[in-house]
Design an enzyme around this catalytic site. Structure first.
Site, mmCIF file in Angstrom:
data_model
loop_
_atom_site.group_PDB
_atom_site.id
_atom_site.type_symbol
_atom_site.label_atom_id
_atom_site.label_comp_id
_atom_site.label_asym_id
_atom_site.label_seq_id
_atom_site.Cartn_x
_atom_site.Cartn_y
_atom_site.Cartn_z
ATOM 1 N N ARG A 131 7.449 -6.327 2.620
ATOM 2 C CA ARG A 131 8.335 -7.502 2.653
ATOM 3 C C ARG A 131 9.265 -7.562 1.452
ATOM 4 O O ARG A 131 10.216 -8.345 1.467
ATOM 5 C CB ARG A 131 7.515 -8.794 2.773
ATOM 6 C CG ARG A 131 6.875 -8.965 4.152
ATOM 7 C CD ARG A 131 6.299 -10.361 4.358
ATOM 8 N NE ARG A 131 5.912 -10.598 5.736
ATOM 9 C CZ ARG A 131 4.673 -10.462 6.212
ATOM 10 N NH1 ARG A 131 3.690 -10.091 5.414
ATOM 11 N NH2 ARG A 131 4.418 -10.685 7.493
ATOM 12 N N LYS A 151 3.712 -4.006 -4.794
ATOM 13 C CA LYS A 151 4.458 -3.353 -3.707
ATOM 14 C C LYS A 151 4.140 -4.042 -2.397
ATOM 15 O O LYS A 151 2.974 -4.390 -2.136
ATOM 16 C CB LYS A 151 4.063 -1.882 -3.616
ATOM 17 C CG LYS A 151 4.420 -1.107 -4.869
ATOM 18 C CD LYS A 151 5.167 0.162 -4.542
ATOM 19 C CE LYS A 151 5.437 0.910 -5.834
ATOM 20 N NZ LYS A 151 6.541 1.850 -5.693
ATOM 21 N N SER A 152 5.160 -4.240 -1.581
ATOM 22 C CA SER A 152 4.988 -4.873 -0.277
ATOM 23 C C SER A 152 6.143 -4.460 0.622
ATOM 24 O O SER A 152 7.278 -4.347 0.153
ATOM 25 C CB SER A 152 4.980 -6.401 -0.450
ATOM 26 O OG SER A 152 5.141 -7.022 0.812
ATOM 27 N N GLU A 192 4.062 3.053 -1.755
ATOM 28 C CA GLU A 192 3.039 3.685 -2.583
ATOM 29 C C GLU A 192 1.672 3.001 -2.460
ATOM 30 O O GLU A 192 0.639 3.636 -2.640
ATOM 31 C CB GLU A 192 3.545 3.706 -4.037
ATOM 32 C CG GLU A 192 2.718 4.488 -5.018
ATOM 33 C CD GLU A 192 2.458 5.933 -4.606
ATOM 34 O OE1 GLU A 192 1.368 6.424 -4.917
ATOM 35 O OE2 GLU A 192 3.330 6.561 -3.965
ATOM 36 N N GLY A 234 -6.248 -2.723 1.023
ATOM 37 C CA GLY A 234 -5.768 -3.013 -0.323
ATOM 38 C C GLY A 234 -6.281 -4.356 -0.840
ATOM 39 O O GLY A 234 -6.387 -5.318 -0.084
ATOM 40 N N GLU A 235 -6.556 -4.388 -2.131
ATOM 41 C CA GLU A 235 -6.972 -5.653 -2.763
ATOM 42 C C GLU A 235 -5.798 -6.625 -2.869
ATOM 43 O O GLU A 235 -5.993 -7.788 -3.196
ATOM 44 C CB GLU A 235 -7.559 -5.367 -4.154
ATOM 45 C CG GLU A 235 -8.929 -4.719 -4.067
ATOM 46 C CD GLU A 235 -9.441 -4.186 -5.393
ATOM 47 O OE1 GLU A 235 -8.721 -4.276 -6.407
ATOM 48 O OE2 GLU A 235 -10.574 -3.660 -5.399
ATOM 49 N N MET A 278 0.845 -1.809 8.887
ATOM 50 C CA MET A 278 1.920 -2.265 9.771
ATOM 51 C C MET A 278 3.184 -1.434 9.539
ATOM 52 O O MET A 278 4.275 -1.812 9.980
ATOM 53 C CB MET A 278 2.200 -3.749 9.562
ATOM 54 C CG MET A 278 0.981 -4.612 9.911
ATOM 55 S SD MET A 278 1.402 -6.264 10.436
ATOM 56 C CE MET A 278 2.209 -6.900 8.977
ATOM 57 N N TYR A 333 6.318 0.756 7.536
ATOM 58 C CA TYR A 333 7.280 0.611 6.446
ATOM 59 C C TYR A 333 6.554 0.913 5.131
ATOM 60 O O TYR A 333 6.484 0.095 4.210
ATOM 61 C CB TYR A 333 7.945 -0.770 6.445
ATOM 62 C CG TYR A 333 9.382 -0.683 5.969
ATOM 63 C CD1 TYR A 333 10.344 -0.083 6.762
ATOM 64 C CD2 TYR A 333 9.758 -1.154 4.720
ATOM 65 C CE1 TYR A 333 11.655 0.045 6.324
ATOM 66 C CE2 TYR A 333 11.069 -1.025 4.271
ATOM 67 C CZ TYR A 333 12.004 -0.425 5.084
ATOM 68 O OH TYR A 333 13.310 -0.291 4.649
ATOM 69 N N HIS A 387 0.356 1.774 0.378
ATOM 70 C CA HIS A 387 -0.261 2.405 1.552
ATOM 71 C C HIS A 387 -0.678 3.841 1.232
ATOM 72 O O HIS A 387 -1.764 4.273 1.612
ATOM 73 C CB HIS A 387 0.728 2.446 2.720
ATOM 74 C CG HIS A 387 1.244 1.109 3.167
ATOM 75 N ND1 HIS A 387 2.538 0.712 2.951
ATOM 76 C CD2 HIS A 387 0.649 0.087 3.831
ATOM 77 C CE1 HIS A 387 2.732 -0.490 3.456
ATOM 78 N NE2 HIS A 387 1.599 -0.905 3.997
HETATM 79 P P1 AMP Z 1 0.334 -3.923 5.597
HETATM 80 O O1 AMP Z 1 1.094 -2.751 6.139
HETATM 81 O O2 AMP Z 1 1.139 -4.803 4.695
HETATM 82 O O3 AMP Z 1 -0.434 -4.670 6.654
HETATM 83 O O4 AMP Z 1 -0.768 -3.299 4.639
HETATM 84 C C1 AMP Z 1 -1.644 -2.300 5.091
HETATM 85 C C2 AMP Z 1 -2.704 -2.082 4.039
HETATM 86 O O5 AMP Z 1 -2.090 -1.673 2.826
HETATM 87 C C3 AMP Z 1 -3.518 -3.352 3.730
HETATM 88 O O6 AMP Z 1 -4.878 -2.985 3.548
HETATM 89 C C4 AMP Z 1 -2.889 -3.818 2.458
HETATM 90 O O7 AMP Z 1 -3.771 -4.571 1.653
HETATM 91 C C5 AMP Z 1 -2.555 -2.519 1.783
HETATM 92 N N1 AMP Z 1 -1.509 -2.723 0.773
HETATM 93 C C6 AMP Z 1 -0.299 -3.308 0.959
HETATM 94 N N2 AMP Z 1 0.374 -3.381 -0.214
HETATM 95 C C7 AMP Z 1 -0.441 -2.850 -1.153
HETATM 96 C C8 AMP Z 1 -0.330 -2.642 -2.564
HETATM 97 N N3 AMP Z 1 0.761 -2.993 -3.248
HETATM 98 N N4 AMP Z 1 -1.366 -2.057 -3.202
HETATM 99 C C9 AMP Z 1 -2.476 -1.685 -2.524
HETATM 100 N N5 AMP Z 1 -2.647 -1.853 -1.206
HETATM 101 C C10 AMP Z 1 -1.643 -2.419 -0.526
#
Ligand code: AMP
Length: 284
Positions: free
Chosen positions: A188, A185-186, A35, A148-149, A30, A32, A37
């Protein structure tokens, strides 16, 4: 790096790659980017001949009172990160491109799996995730897709969807990437102010406590989750959504911790909802 905004552009490029016999990896995001991603992109670049990342804030996975409108976005920065990591194409569609007028078809797992954990407070979330991921699989036709897990329930659900619907893609989970102090990491995390950023450490501290208890032999899930919950509740800025132990594949609640048990939590820090987890591995 190719920047594609339409489904037709992605299809044309992927068709040419496939004609050349190249394998394709997909990293849905999504945006933003951080590390976490980047680690998925690196894994895709390592394992596949070509890598496609998608940057799309998917409206169908947000509930009416969630943060769709305020979700952080910075496509220029994302583009730079992806290019640096060796991504070959980024798919950055508009909402209208993904959900044209009259859109009415959804992919939904008909079991309790999407109703557990995050599904309790986010009832339509995984229907939106499955629908958009299914569309991305149809658009990019990846050989492998990297998740990501950190979003352990999402990973299990996407794996189930791909298996149930005979999708020709291998769904691969990658480890959680953390800040130096332990916070997962997030995107958010950008919502957190200084005080909240400190308070958010209770998530990774609770994960570390749960891990330690299970590694020291505790197998009673209720005892482990209660200790984790108590640690979080001691932080005034934190409000627990859930702390649960479930089967790592089916998401069914577990009374005993055993190999493959997922211990997952969601916590509000102020208005920001954060998640973290660990999977118990029996080394014996
Ligand atoms: P998102 O942009 O938050 O929807 O995340 C996109 C992908 O990145 C998803 O598969 C998440 O699980 C993965 N992801 C997000 N944060 C992390 C993290 N800290 N470590 C590993 N993978 C992540």
């Amino acid at each position: 790096m190719i920047i594609a905004e339409t489904i037709a552009e992605v299809r044309a490029v992927v068709r040419e790659w496939k004609r050349q016999g190249l394998t394709v990896g997909l990293v849905p995001t999504m945006g933003y980017l951080h590390e976490g991603h980047a680690s998925l992109v690196r894994e895709s670049v390592r394992r596949c001949d070509r890598t496609v990342a998608s940057v799309f804030v998917n409206p169908t996975q947000f509930g009416p009172n969630e943060d769709l409108a305020t979700y952080p976005r910075d496509f220029e920065r994302d583009r730079e990160i992806l290019e640096r990591e060796g991504c070959d194409m980024v798919f950055h569609p508009s909402v209208g491109e993904m959900y044209p007028e009259g859109f009415a078809t959804y992919v939904e797992i008909q079991s309790d799996m999407p109703k557990q954990l995050c599904g309790k407070s986010r009832p339509i979330h995984f229907r939106g995730v499955c629908t958009v991921v299914c569309k991305l699989f149809n658009i990019a036709e990846p050989d492998m897709a990297f998740f990501g897990e950190k979003d352990a329930q999402q990973l299990a659900i996407v794996k189930r969807m791909a298996r149930d619907l005979s999708m020709a893609v291998e769904v691969i989970g990658c480890p959680i990437v953390r800040e130096e102090d332990g916070l997962a990491k997030s995107s958010r995390n950008a919502y957190l102010d200084g005080e909240e950023r400190g308070a958010a450490l209770v998530l990774s501290k609770a994960v570390a406590l749960g891990k330690k208890m299970t590694e020291e032999g505790e197998r009673d899930a209720a005892k482990v989750t209660a200790a984790m919950r108590a640690l979080i509740e001691a932080e005034p800025l934190a409000r627990v959504d859930y702390v649960s132990a479930v089967d790592g594949e089916t998401m069914a609640p577990s009374e005993k911790i055993k190999d493959g048990t997922l211990v997952a939590l969601a916590v509000y820090i102020g208005k920001t909802r954060l998640i973290d987890n660990f999977t118990f591995r029996d080394r014996a």
